[in-house]
Write a protein that holds these residues in place. Sequence first.
Motif, PDB file in Angstrom:
ATOM      1  N   GLN A 274       0.805  -1.271   0.110  1.00 58.12           N
ATOM      2  CA  GLN A 274       0.002  -0.006   0.023  1.00 58.12           C
ATOM      3  C   GLN A 274       0.888   1.286  -0.106  1.00 58.12           C
ATOM      4  N   LEU A 275       1.905   1.143   0.694  1.00 55.86           N
ATOM      5  CA  LEU A 275       2.751   2.313   0.965  1.00 55.86           C
ATOM      6  C   LEU A 275       3.448   2.649  -0.633  1.00 55.86           C
ATOM      7  N   LEU A 276       3.856   1.578  -1.393  1.00 55.84           N
ATOM      8  CA  LEU A 276       4.519   1.602  -2.453  1.00 55.84           C
ATOM      9  C   LEU A 276       3.472   2.453  -3.683  1.00 55.84           C
ATOM     10  N   ARG A 277       2.210   1.746  -3.416  1.00 55.00           N
ATOM     11  CA  ARG A 277       1.286   2.157  -4.418  1.00 55.00           C
ATOM     12  C   ARG A 277       0.913   3.832  -4.226  1.00 55.00           C
ATOM     13  N   ILE A 278       0.918   4.277  -2.958  1.00 52.70           N
ATOM     14  CA  ILE A 278       0.687   5.722  -2.856  1.00 52.70           C
ATOM     15  C   ILE A 278       1.990   6.626  -3.478  1.00 52.70           C
ATOM     16  N   LEU A 279       3.042   5.909  -3.275  1.00 55.58           N
ATOM     17  CA  LEU A 279       4.156   6.698  -3.895  1.00 55.58           C
ATOM     18  C   LEU A 279       4.161   6.794  -5.329  1.00 55.58           C
ATOM     19  N   GLU A 280       3.741   5.499  -5.777  1.00 50.46           N
ATOM     20  CA  GLU A 280       3.414   5.374  -7.287  1.00 50.46           C
ATOM     21  C   GLU A 280       2.410   6.504  -7.787  1.00 50.46           C
ATOM     22  N   ASP A 281       1.271   6.487  -7.240  1.00 51.06           N
ATOM     23  CA  ASP A 281       0.318   7.292  -7.344  1.00 51.06           C
ATOM     24  C   ASP A 281       0.826   8.568  -7.661  1.00 51.06           C
ATOM     25  N   PHE A 282       1.344   9.190  -6.660  1.00 51.39           N
ATOM     26  CA  PHE A 282       1.976  10.602  -6.600  1.00 51.39           C
ATOM     27  C   PHE A 282       3.399  10.850  -7.365  1.00 51.39           C
ATOM     28  N   GLN A 283       3.783   9.609  -8.052  1.00 53.38           N
ATOM     29  CA  GLN A 283       5.012   9.829  -8.785  1.00 53.38           C
ATOM     30  C   GLN A 283       6.105  10.224  -8.129  1.00 53.38           C
ATOM     31  N   VAL A 284       6.224   9.790  -6.785  1.00 55.36           N
ATOM     32  CA  VAL A 284       7.580  10.158  -5.825  1.00 55.36           C
ATOM     33  C   VAL A 284       8.560   9.277  -6.142  1.00 55.36           C
ATOM     34  N   GLU A 285       9.750   9.935  -6.359  1.00 47.94           N
ATOM     35  CA  GLU A 285      11.088   9.270  -6.597  1.00 47.94           C
ATOM     36  C   GLU A 285      11.637   8.769  -5.394  1.00 47.94           C
ATOM     37  N   VAL A 286      11.816   7.341  -5.311  1.00 48.70           N
ATOM     38  CA  VAL A 286      12.523   6.966  -4.047  1.00 48.70           C
ATOM     39  C   VAL A 286      13.710   6.328  -4.303  1.00 48.70           C
ATOM     40  N   LEU A 287      14.781   6.786  -3.643  1.00 47.09           N
ATOM     41  CA  LEU A 287      16.129   6.424  -4.086  1.00 47.09           C
ATOM     42  C   LEU A 287      16.657   5.165  -3.217  1.00 47.09           C
TER      43      LEU A 287
END
Length: 312
Positions: A274-287
Amino acid sequence: MLVEINQLVKRYKDLIAVDHLSLSVAEGEIYGLLGPNGSGKTTVINCMLSLLSYDSGSVYLFGKEMTPTNYEIKKRIGLVMQNIGVYDELSVEENIDYFCGLYIRDKNLRREAVNDAIKFVELDDFRKFRPKKLSGGLLRRLNLACGIAHRPDLIILDEPTVAVDPQSRSRILEGIKDLAHQGKTIIYTTHYMEEVEYLCDRLTIIDKGKEIITGTSEEIKNISSKGEVVTMDIFELGSVAKERLSQLPGLLSFNYENGKANFVFSKGQSHLIQLLRILEDFQVEVLNISVKRPSLNDVFLEVTGKELRDNV
Ligand SMILES: Nc1ncnc2c1ncn2[C@@H]1O[C@H](COP(=O)(O)OP(=O)(O)OP(=O)(O)O)[C@@H](O)[C@H]1O
Ligand SMILES: [Mg+2]
């Protein structure tokens, strides 16, 4: 059950080395006995095999009571001891042949069994070597071959990877998995929790000769009050995304500071997806992402107040 230990007690004068320990191992299982140094692992093994007398309790192997003279049962057991027990005067091949010969009299059958064991521990190039010429890891492998060459159904390994280099260690662990695939039942003692997690279907954690907890490593880790801790490097995080992240189910705490996000979840179900989905929805770049789950050591620490791995 192939192994049944009931209420085993072993005393050394004032010291209770094994304290009312019960455990049972099913056929084909890899069963771990995990505990710090001096917790009683070797004593349990020695009592179980009638190599040591005990004060009370009972041991049944293959459905029959184990006694010092029960050779029918002994034949079906392979013991790989913590202390290496091979003969310096004999070569690798002769050592394995000697131990195998205690159980297999027929020469042809024995030659085949010895060759299989040599292949199994990958000591083919060292057949004619004396133990003194072997490195620590190779010596452990020889010790292992001596214990299993007679094709026992129940194999007991007492800390077989202590002082072994990483490569030999993974070779030994792979080999043990292979043995289980061949239908052998395995009891494995160690104080390395990673080995138990990798190998064992079920395990008992012991401390001071007492059972602390028994189960699969997943079951045991589940009793920890800790949940997942997720940390990630995020260059930029908008306020709407932040708001959504803070509403994740099971979240105990969340903070974002200096490009680092830290999520602590309560125990139970993982919320990573779920956490990763939200990041994807908001196109957040994770390093960078790291996920820490409670370990067997965390559970041991919570129950006993000390570390499982006290020393090496
Ligand atoms: N022959 C003996 N006489 C007296 N005490 C002993 C004897 N053998 C073992 N002990 C004690 O019994 C306890 C359990 O020892 P044991 O060797 O079974 O532990 P272990 O879990 O196998 O430890 P390790 O990880 O170091 O191999 C320890 O406190 C040890 O000092
Ligand atoms: Mg021991």
